[in-house]
Design an enzyme around this catalytic site. Sequence first.
Site, PDB file in Angstrom:
ATOM      1  N   ASN A  36      70.174  90.067  27.647  1.00 39.18           N
ATOM      2  CA  ASN A  36      70.317  90.509  29.033  1.00 39.18           C
ATOM      3  C   ASN A  36      71.401  89.658  29.674  1.00 39.18           C
ATOM      4  OD1 ASN A  36      69.887  91.758  31.416  1.00 39.18           O
ATOM      5  ND2 ASN A  36      67.843  90.931  31.800  1.00 39.18           N
TER       6      ASN A  36
ATOM      7  N   GLY B  62      74.943  93.701  32.096  1.00 42.32           N
ATOM      8  CA  GLY B  62      74.203  94.732  31.372  1.00 42.32           C
ATOM      9  C   GLY B  62      73.292  94.148  30.309  1.00 42.32           C
TER      10      GLY B  62
ATOM     11  N   ASP C 178      87.874  86.328  26.916  1.00 36.11           N
ATOM     12  CA  ASP C 178      86.541  85.764  27.184  1.00 36.11           C
ATOM     13  C   ASP C 178      85.948  85.212  25.888  1.00 36.11           C
ATOM     14  OD1 ASP C 178      84.304  84.992  28.551  1.00 36.11           O
ATOM     15  OD2 ASP C 178      83.435  86.998  28.714  1.00 36.11           O
TER      16      ASP C 178
END
Length: 537
Positions: free
Chosen positions: A279, A283, A390
């Site tokens: 989680n 999303g 990222d």
Amino acid sequence: MGCVQCKDKEATKLTDERDNSLTQSLGYRYGTDPTPQHYPSFTVTTIPNYNNFHATAGQGLTVFGGVNSSSHTGTLRTRGGTGVTLFVALYDYEARTEDDLSFQKGEKFQILNSSEGDWWEARSLTTGGTGYIPSNYVAPVDSIQAEEWYFGKLGRKDAERQLLSFGNPRGTYLIRESETTKGAYSLSIRDWDDMKGDHVKHYKIRKLDNGGYYITTRAQFETLQQLVQHYSERAAGLCCRLVVPCHKGMPRLTDLSVKTKDVWEIPRESLQLIKRLGNGQFGEVWMGTWNGNTKVAIKTLKPGTMSPESFLEEAQIMKKLKHDKLVQLYAVVSEEPIYIVTEYMSKGSLLDFLKDGEGRALKLPNLVDMAAQVARGMAYIERMNYIHRDLRSANILVGNGLICKIADFGLARLIEDNEYTARQGAKFPIKWTAPEAALYGRFTIKSDVWSFGILLTELVTKGRVPYPGMNNREVLEQVERGYRMPCPQDCPISLHELMLNCWKKDPEERPTFEYLQGFLEDYFTATEPQYQPGDNL
């Protein structure tokens, strides 16, 4: 790249050609993409050059070097005078759609149409059935590709990783294409001794002008099969005799089916969410199935996270990136809530694996190997002029056998949440981001290199948050003033020096991922010969 001979007058010893580039220029001996394939083919892929941070997604560069994942490509040529080339199944396969053909290992096929690349239309000579089969599940009958011990374009480090897997006895072996000598092969054998424990030795198999093969000129063979048979019966100068072929894992498929190869927007109803795996801020990640029979990972994005139109445009590019160290994008549902369907990785994120999973017990050689795998995937992204944006342990996924793959590449650019797009908001990963990217939005492959240096600290500290005791604002201020994290406890100085190189203020002074891959892959072997001499070979 010379031939090094052991000069032993007592017993005639020959050595195989040694790659001296190990001690000359670590990292620069890596050329074409080493993704395992049986029959490689190069494609020209148009991907925007994201390393020019002024460029938009619509500005394209034609990049050479994208390797098609298909095992066999192009129209098949016939053999002899029969007009038919027969192929044999190397694995079992269960049909996923009504267009596919189920088959068992050992079944023989006539190929009817090979124009679809990764998927071939075939007729089983065992069952008489007709349908599509994955091309990397089959090989020509009686070819070396059909042999249990032949691993094709497998890199040296991946060969060692597979041979050293749990359960393989001494004498487990494989043959692969040589990385350094065109037309030659390498024999890799799992060995053991009191000094080194379990390790792998590599022997160069050379090709004769007349088509034969040899490790030593005193023992020559017409075929590789004969060579394997000979050394299976006796060591004859090798570290040990060949005992059992290394187990081959199932080949990965880059598409869910032949239909989703080109049309990969799929109905939401074809997906079943079974178990929630994680989680996040934007999303959830689920383990699920497609068509009720194919296990996949499904990332569900909260509505408003990103524009469906922008996502679909980026997904077109992501689908073209195919490498065994990147999590493969299979399909999407582009209407909100957006679903991203990828290959499933059984051990979850590297962060959770290090903090709460089996990774807590890993020693430095395993951790460095995992870093090398990530560097290898990023070197491919580097060659393709793409950017991750990222890169951190939360976005690396782990599979069986400590296999690591890079996930979520490119998605960060699309996020529209204000707490993220401000770059200094609560949701932005400041501690992993290069200062020029955090302050000025200058994301390039060199800002990914900075992030990789932070990821190295996560590995050696087993998932500790970077810059312990500092908040995001303090990190940004201190890094701008020249602060860099000190060497973590029990981390070798040479590895910390590599981190510091990744954190150079000038992005152009940071190393390439190609260099990082070479440095890490050879971290524990830089002082050893790449190929072993044999005893009295």
